[in-house]
Design a protein around this motif. Sequence first.
Motif, PDB file in Angstrom:
ATOM      1  N   UNK A 496       1.142  -1.124   0.391  1.00  0.00           N
ATOM      2  CA  UNK A 496       0.492  -0.289  -0.268  1.00  0.00           C
ATOM      3  C   UNK A 496       1.295   1.247   0.132  1.00  0.00           C
ATOM      4  N   UNK A 497       2.601   0.690   0.440  1.00  0.00           N
ATOM      5  CA  UNK A 497       3.135   2.038   0.580  1.00  0.00           C
ATOM      6  C   UNK A 497       3.427   2.945  -0.319  1.00  0.00           C
ATOM      7  N   UNK A 498       4.419   1.790  -0.868  1.00  0.00           N
ATOM      8  CA  UNK A 498       4.571   1.436  -2.022  1.00  0.00           C
ATOM      9  C   UNK A 498       3.386   2.679  -3.559  1.00  0.00           C
ATOM     10  N   UNK A 499       2.615   1.606  -3.571  1.00  0.00           N
ATOM     11  CA  UNK A 499       1.483   2.189  -4.422  1.00  0.00           C
ATOM     12  C   UNK A 499       1.179   3.662  -3.859  1.00  0.00           C
ATOM     13  N   UNK A 500       1.410   4.104  -3.159  1.00  0.00           N
ATOM     14  CA  UNK A 500       0.952   5.599  -2.779  1.00  0.00           C
ATOM     15  C   UNK A 500       2.214   6.583  -3.231  1.00  0.00           C
ATOM     16  N   UNK A 501       3.472   6.118  -2.970  1.00  0.00           N
ATOM     17  CA  UNK A 501       4.451   6.566  -3.182  1.00  0.00           C
ATOM     18  C   UNK A 501       4.620   6.890  -4.717  1.00  0.00           C
ATOM     19  N   UNK A 502       4.268   5.378  -5.295  1.00  0.00           N
ATOM     20  CA  UNK A 502       4.261   6.052  -6.664  1.00  0.00           C
ATOM     21  C   UNK A 502       3.507   6.829  -6.757  1.00  0.00           C
TER      22      UNK A 502
END
Length: 651
Positions: A496-502
């Motif tokens: 979830x954090x990776x998707x938000x950062x991306x």
Amino acid sequence: MQQPPPTGHMVVCGDDALAERLAAELHTVYRETVTVVVPSARASDATPAGSAGRAATALLGRLQAVMARATRAAPDGVAPEPRVLESPAPDEATLVEAGVREAAALALVHDDDETNIHAALAARRLNPRLRLVIRLYNRKLGQHLEELLDQASAVAAPGLDLTTVDTSTTVLSDADTAAPALAATAVAGTSKVVHADGLLLRAVERTPPGHGQVADPGLCTLALLSATTNDPAGAEGSDDDDQEEGPQLLPDARTVAGATGRGTVVLETVSHAGPAQTPVRLTRRGLPFGSFFSPRLRWSLAGLTACVLGLAVANWVAVPGAHPLHAGYLTLLDLFAIDDPALDEPASRQILQLLSGLAGLLFLPVLLAAVLEALGTFRNAAALRRPPRGLSGHVVLLGLGKIGTRVLARLREMDIPVVCVEEDPDARGVPLARRLRVPTVIGDVTDEGVLESAKVHRAHALMALSNSDTTNLEAALYARSLKPDLRAVLRLYDDAFATAVYRTLRAAHPAALTRSRSVSTLAAPAFAVAMMGRHILGAIPVERRVLLFAALDVAGHPQLEGRTIEESFRAGSWRVLALDCAAPDDRLPDLTSAPPEDGTEHPAGLVWDLHPGYVLRPEDRVVLAATRQGLAELLGRRPRVRSSHASGTRP
């Protein structure tokens, strides 16, 4: 109380995200019954720091949430809900409780090599028929362990028919599995090469053909890349599988013909691999003579040398009839103050002698500094290099842990210039960087000036592969402030954090290419297919998805048996690539094994140029490319609720 698992289930033992994603892969993709053994949170909390206990608790919570979500999403009755066991260590008692004696496969994916080795030896004693998949970073030790455990299985079960029962031992490294995809992410246009023991499969990414041009399909088109592959705002940059846009695996001819402006992944060559070659040394060994002296010292020596030459010429002109060599000799005597004073000489000669003495006073300190610097260079010949001036177009690699070390080796194999940044001077990859003479900056990337020392403002890409999500994010944000169009690849743990950062970085920097990658997400499919048996030949990453290569006997597969090559093809699921024409008695039981080294001639039976009308017979064995879902449908003992045999339809 949970019931014991049935015979033929899968057991996963691990303590990090790889165990979590591997269990989800087996449950959701292959519809297998899974038992997961995780560290006991209470036992881990007994450690002085207590960090292991918190990590185990977090892993257990995530695993239970993933399993519950996967069970709700799966069709009713496809696979029972996975069970989770807590244990301080995967000892023999724990393995017995997990049902290893009745299991089909066991994956040992703890981050500690010693823990996995001890558990593997115990599991082989409990069940000689068990397929073992072991996570080890040490590749040489892994080769010896494979041979030892396979030999132990043959001794414990002498009457075992290996043609019908797969008792293989497979040693994998998540770092080795994920490194090619990470390296390819940072460098656009590189070829994907998968070495699966006896087979060498080469897949090439090709850009869309220009107007009026026809793309070369090679042997076959394996995938259509995302329409936004080269678009910074493309949806393929994250490992989030919920995104709508993405690559199309195994498209049919009509889809390939109708796809305009999209790149392709083409199977270009397939050949048998020969004996293992000695790796080419990337840099010449020896003393770095070119870096003995600093630029400032070299300029000082050059200036003084020019001064001495000028004085020698002046002496030659000032003394009538003097030979040039004699004039130079006099200049050197004056320079080192070992000549007699020119009392009876002309005034010009006396002035030149004074100037030569003054130059000698300046020359001696510079000469002493050169000697000391040369001695220091000899003493530190194996020291880490600093990034050279004028360097540009390189890759800045942050983090030299297990993953960073493997990625560094892959980048240097492709002759890509790299500058490493590592906080710990004793990190795992520092000796490799020193041996390859790769420029390395030792320092905390969050400190001001560290990324500037790595020349990130002139770099082609930044690969943030440290173990800390916040450090990787901070490095990417700071690098983007120095160079807004920098290509950035981030290793992020939480999906979830990776998707938000991306999505945030993509929106803030639309002119730059951003990719978020999870090592466990890239490695889990390879571990899962190894647990399914030796018929898996290898895997090729296509953006955030994976294309598998497998060898299957046609008998027992109604999707293949009695159908032509053209009819057996199912777009988006599987495609027959080759046919093993060798007689059943002459076939290698494992296509991934290398040819015999005892000189025995093995008949080559693989035919890649297949006629579309050839009818597959039960005695045939085929090599096919498949998606994970397609291969799960072909291999699964629990068929899907919905199935379609029509060519060109998706399951």
